[in-house]
Motif scaffolding. Structure first.
Motif, PDB file in Angstrom:
ATOM      1  N   VAL A  67       0.860  -1.191   0.000  1.00 20.72           N
ATOM      2  CA  VAL A  67       0.000   0.000   0.000  1.00 20.72           C
ATOM      3  C   VAL A  67       0.900   1.246   0.000  1.00 20.72           C
ATOM      4  CG1 VAL A  67      -1.842   1.227   1.203  1.00 20.72           C
ATOM      5  CG2 VAL A  67      -1.802  -1.277   1.230  1.00 20.72           C
TER       6      VAL A  67
ATOM      7  N   LYS B 261      -0.209   4.461  -0.832  1.00 24.47           N
ATOM      8  CA  LYS B 261      -1.030   5.680  -0.914  1.00 24.47           C
ATOM      9  C   LYS B 261      -0.353   6.840  -0.184  1.00 24.47           C
ATOM     10  CE  LYS B 261      -3.788   4.147   3.064  1.00 24.47           C
ATOM     11  NZ  LYS B 261      -4.932   3.288   3.428  1.00 24.47           N
TER      12      LYS B 261
ATOM     13  N   TYR C   6       2.968   6.824   2.445  1.00 24.58           N
ATOM     14  CA  TYR C   6       2.930   7.301   3.833  1.00 24.58           C
ATOM     15  C   TYR C   6       4.066   8.302   4.077  1.00 24.58           C
ATOM     16  CZ  TYR C   6      -0.199   3.261   4.786  1.00 24.58           C
ATOM     17  OH  TYR C   6      -1.227   2.332   4.773  1.00 24.58           O
TER      18      TYR C   6
ATOM     19  N   LEU D 192      -8.036   2.201  -3.760  1.00 22.49           N
ATOM     20  CA  LEU D 192      -8.750   1.650  -2.610  1.00 22.49           C
ATOM     21  C   LEU D 192     -10.137   2.257  -2.370  1.00 22.49           C
ATOM     22  CD1 LEU D 192      -5.700   1.349  -0.202  1.00 22.49           C
ATOM     23  CD2 LEU D 192      -6.944  -0.537  -1.280  1.00 22.49           C
TER      24      LEU D 192
ATOM     25  N   ARG E 239     -17.467   2.629   5.884  1.00 22.85           N
ATOM     26  CA  ARG E 239     -16.806   3.710   5.159  1.00 22.85           C
ATOM     27  C   ARG E 239     -17.197   3.628   3.680  1.00 22.85           C
ATOM     28  NH1 ARG E 239     -10.270   4.372   5.306  1.00 22.85           N
ATOM     29  NH2 ARG E 239     -10.331   2.384   4.180  1.00 22.85           N
TER      30      ARG E 239
ATOM     31  N   PHE F  97     -12.958  -7.613  -1.623  1.00 15.20           N
ATOM     32  CA  PHE F  97     -12.231  -7.321  -0.377  1.00 15.20           C
ATOM     33  C   PHE F  97     -13.088  -6.556   0.619  1.00 15.20           C
ATOM     34  CE2 PHE F  97     -11.119  -2.701  -0.390  1.00 15.20           C
ATOM     35  CZ  PHE F  97     -11.538  -2.345  -1.671  1.00 15.20           C
TER      36      PHE F  97
ATOM     37  N   HIS G  95     -12.435  -4.236   4.644  1.00 16.28           N
ATOM     38  CA  HIS G  95     -11.413  -3.558   5.444  1.00 16.28           C
ATOM     39  C   HIS G  95     -11.843  -3.583   6.900  1.00 16.28           C
ATOM     40  CE1 HIS G  95      -7.965  -1.075   6.108  1.00 16.28           C
ATOM     41  NE2 HIS G  95      -8.623   0.026   6.405  1.00 16.28           N
TER      42      HIS G  95
ATOM     43  N   ASN H  58      -5.176  -5.814   6.594  1.00 17.32           N
ATOM     44  CA  ASN H  58      -4.222  -4.697   6.613  1.00 17.32           C
ATOM     45  C   ASN H  58      -2.986  -5.169   7.385  1.00 17.32           C
ATOM     46  OD1 ASN H  58      -5.333  -4.848   9.159  1.00 17.32           O
ATOM     47  ND2 ASN H  58      -6.149  -2.765   9.168  1.00 17.32           N
ATOM     48  N   SER H  59      -2.062  -4.266   7.703  1.00 15.21           N
ATOM     49  CA  SER H  59      -0.841  -4.691   8.401  1.00 15.21           C
ATOM     50  C   SER H  59      -1.159  -5.422   9.696  1.00 15.21           C
ATOM     51  CB  SER H  59       0.052  -3.487   8.720  1.00 15.21           C
ATOM     52  OG  SER H  59       0.504  -2.887   7.539  1.00 15.21           O
TER      53      SER H  59
ATOM     54  N   ARG I 262      -2.738  -6.878   2.508  1.00 13.84           N
ATOM     55  CA  ARG I 262      -2.443  -5.488   2.115  1.00 13.84           C
ATOM     56  C   ARG I 262      -1.544  -4.857   3.181  1.00 13.84           C
ATOM     57  NH1 ARG I 262      -8.254  -5.607   1.628  1.00 13.84           N
ATOM     58  NH2 ARG I 262      -8.383  -4.146   3.374  1.00 13.84           N
ATOM     59  N   LEU I 263      -0.279  -4.696   2.811  1.00 17.03           N
ATOM     60  CA  LEU I 263       0.707  -4.213   3.774  1.00 17.03           C
ATOM     61  C   LEU I 263       0.921  -2.708   3.596  1.00 17.03           C
ATOM     62  CD1 LEU I 263       2.851  -4.916   5.940  1.00 17.03           C
ATOM     63  CD2 LEU I 263       4.454  -5.290   4.052  1.00 17.03           C
ATOM     64  N   GLY I 264       0.562  -1.959   4.627  1.00 19.47           N
ATOM     65  CA  GLY I 264       0.782  -0.506   4.604  1.00 19.47           C
ATOM     66  C   GLY I 264       1.835  -0.125   5.617  1.00 19.47           C
ATOM     67  N   ILE I 265       1.395   0.313   6.772  1.00 18.21           N
ATOM     68  CA  ILE I 265       2.279   0.900   7.780  1.00 18.21           C
ATOM     69  C   ILE I 265       3.482   0.008   8.130  1.00 18.21           C
ATOM     70  CG2 ILE I 265       1.055   0.003   9.844  1.00 18.21           C
ATOM     71  CD1 ILE I 265       2.172   3.655   9.477  1.00 18.21           C
TER      72      ILE I 265
ATOM     73  N   TYR J  70       1.092   6.994  11.798  1.00 15.67           N
ATOM     74  CA  TYR J  70       0.745   7.214  10.384  1.00 15.67           C
ATOM     75  C   TYR J  70       0.762   8.719  10.100  1.00 15.67           C
ATOM     76  CZ  TYR J  70      -1.725   2.578  10.433  1.00 15.67           C
ATOM     77  OH  TYR J  70      -2.080   1.258  10.548  1.00 15.67           O
TER      78      TYR J  70
HETATM   79  C1  LIG Z   1      -4.674   2.180   4.096  1.00 16.74           C
HETATM   80  C2  LIG Z   1      -5.304   0.887   3.853  1.00 16.74           C
HETATM   81  C3  LIG Z   1      -4.608  -0.310   4.098  1.00 16.74           C
HETATM   82  C4  LIG Z   1      -3.263  -0.353   4.780  1.00 16.74           C
HETATM   83  O1  LIG Z   1      -3.449  -0.222   6.163  1.00 16.74           O
HETATM   84  P1  LIG Z   1      -2.201  -0.346   7.182  1.00 16.74           P
HETATM   85  O2  LIG Z   1      -2.802  -0.260   8.515  1.00 16.74           O
HETATM   86  O3  LIG Z   1      -1.318   0.814   6.866  1.00 16.74           O
HETATM   87  O4  LIG Z   1      -1.531  -1.622   6.864  1.00 16.74           O
HETATM   88  C5  LIG Z   1      -5.218  -1.500   3.737  1.00 16.74           C
HETATM   89  N1  LIG Z   1      -6.454  -1.506   3.172  1.00 16.74           N
HETATM   90  C6  LIG Z   1      -7.149  -0.383   2.942  1.00 16.74           C
HETATM   91  C7  LIG Z   1      -8.490  -0.460   2.329  1.00 16.74           C
HETATM   92  C8  LIG Z   1      -6.614   0.847   3.282  1.00 16.74           C
HETATM   93  O5  LIG Z   1      -7.321   1.965   3.077  1.00 16.74           O
END
Ligand SMILES: *Cc1c(COP(=O)(O)O)cnc(C)c1O
Length: 474
Positions: free
Chosen positions: A130, A132, A136, A178, A230, A257, A259, A299-300, A315-318, A458
């Motif tokens: 991720v 976006k 980050y 997303l 959301r 998917f 969230h 998510n993370s 889905r790996l973000g932070i 974040y």
């Molecule tokens: C931002 C986001 C993520 C990543 O979340 P983290 O907590 O940063 O891993 C995953 N899925 C969706 C839909 C998001 O908006």
């Protein structure tokens, strides 16, 4: 208008005496009565400058010939006697030598974090990086390329423009937005081969029609609302949604998917409800004859905590940036923070006891301190709410940031007394300091700043990373 053609009044330098500052000179003429005071002050400040250990001082000016390396035409004056600057040579002056503050991004840390998570998910599971909001604050293009070289195979962004930036930098991996962009962005999705998240049947049909007109497919991921409320089609409406849009031959349901709202919280009741609803939605789609494609939810936090919700992709973000979604994941995985924030001391002075520092003069000098200035302010992500509540690391030691943080600069205090075994610091203009990062035994994290401000890491990463501070990759 060329740089050298600017009128003198604009540059502030008088034509005949290049060392005179025009506006200061006229100001002093205007206030004739205070002239002697003003010249006293300027004499004093000149003396102060020449007492300094470093910097451009009277007897130690840089060789004027050195600066001529920035001239065009080998430094030859033109017919008017003007030596033109070479714009390319000016452009080559590095950002961190224009202003002494920057954000450092350790791509090895991003590599380490991505590979560590990769090892913790099953081999067949896709890994979506991720990226976006400019990854980050870490820089989307560099981070996306690093992640794709470390085991990620899918990318996610928030906006079509974020996706276009990746495509324009030769990144060919699949990209998911997303959320569902406005219908007016559909031509961009198709032109740049970027998949939207979809939850409105009207959008789905418009997207499919546009794709058809260009002899293209219309791939998308279906967003399912399982409780975060959301975006998305409600979990018990997914079959109804599909039966409204699936007639269109161009539409491809590539993934489905949801969230999680609480994957990073100790309490897992709500999380469990979301998982149950998501599985229900997937089963309902299959039962009705629809292939949900790539199923993803984690998510993370969920990736690190619950392997049973990895499904076909995580889905790996932070976590990719080396930060924990919350304290809950800290014992589970070893991450390396990629971002640190640096500056150099630009000015310093001994401030007499009880004199104030910065706007409001709320901090008062206890005496025996050196007040050092660095060029980082709240316009650089160093939020004003941190004023007097954080430290600056100098020569491996923590020093208190003091006074209100200004827009472009702030100050910190160095204790100049010697007592006990304490090491006495010897700050100099030009010394590198850390606002975030580790030096010697001292460490200040984005989490520390986030805790102080009652927010999350974040937001702190975004705050510095997406400010005007330049990013330096190491
Ligand atoms: C931002 C986001 C993520 C990543 O979340 P983290 O907590 O940063 O891993 C995953 N899925 C969706 C839909 C998001 O908006």
């Amino acid at each position: 208008m060329a740089m050298n053609d600017l009128p003198n009044g604009f540059t502030g330098f008088s034509k005949n005496r290049p060392n005179d500052f025009e506006s200061a000179k006229s100001a002093m003429d205007f206030h004739a009565a205070s002239r002697s005071v003003a010249s006293d002050v300027s004499r004093q400040s000149r003396r102060a400058v020449s007492d300094k250990p470093a910097g451009w001082v009277a007897d130690d000016r840089p060789d004027t010939r050195a600066v001529l390396q920035f001239a065009a035409n080998g430094g030859k004056p033109d017919e008017r006697g003007v030596i033109p600057f070479d714009p390319e040579k000016l452009a080559a002056i590095p950002e961190i030598e224009r202003r002494w503050s920057w954000v450092e991004i350790d791509l090895n840390a991003i590599r380490h974090n991505t590979k560590t998570v990769r090892r913790n998910v099953a081999p067949g599971t896709h890994l979506m990086a991720v990226v976006k909001s400019d990854a980050y604050g870490h820089g989307a293009v560099r981070c996306a390329k690093t992640a794709l070289n470390s085991g990620a195979d899918y990318l996610a962004v928030a906006t079509i423009d974020e996706a276009i930036e990746l495509r324009e930098n030769y990144i060919n991996a699949p990209i998911l937005i997303l959320s569902q962009p406005p219908m007016t962005a559909i031509p961009l999705l198709l032109a740049y081969k970027v998949m939207p998240s979809v939850y409105d049947p009207q959008f789905a049909i418009a997207y499919a029609e546009a794709a058809d007109a260009f002899h293209l497919r219309a791939p998308y991921h279906l967003a399912v609302n399982t409780g975060m409320n959301r975006i998305g089609v409600r979990f018990d409406d997914v079959v109804e949604f599909m039966s409204q849009v699936s007639f269109h031959r161009a539409l491809d349901l590539v993934g489905t998917f949801t969230h999680f709202a609480t994957a990073d919280e100790v309490e897992t009741l709500d999380f469990g409800i979301q998982v149950k609803r998501f599985v229900e939605a997937i089963n309902a789609l299959r039962l009705a004859g629809f292939d949900p494609g790539i199923i993803h939810a984690a998510n993370s936090a969920a990736t690190m905590r619950f392997s049973d919700v990895h499904f076909d992709m995580v889905r790996l973000g932070i976590g990719m940036y080396g930060l924990h979604p919350s304290g809950v994941t800290r014992p589970l995985i070893e991450l390396k923070p990629a971002m640190s924030v640096h500056a150099r001391i630009t000015d310093m002075r001994a401030v007499p006891m009880s004199e104030g520092v910065s706007y409001g003069l709320h901090y008062r000098s206890p005496g025996s301190v050196m007040i050092c200035t660095i060029p980082v302010g709240y316009a650089d992500g160093f939020c004003r709410g941190l004023s007097g509540r954080t430290d600056i690391i100098l020569q491996g030691e923590r020093c208190a940031q003091v006074g209100n943080i200004c827009m472009d600069q702030c100050m910190f205090e160095v204790d100049m007394r010697s007592y006990g075994s304490r090491r006495r610091l010897n700050p100099q203009v030009g010394d590198e300091v850390l606002l975030v990062g580790r030096q010697g035994m001292s460490i200040i994290t984005l989490d520390d700043l986030a805790n102080t401000l009652d927010t999350i890491n974040y937001e702190m990463a975004i705050s510095f990373g997406n400010s005007r501070l330049p990013r330096v990759y190491v």
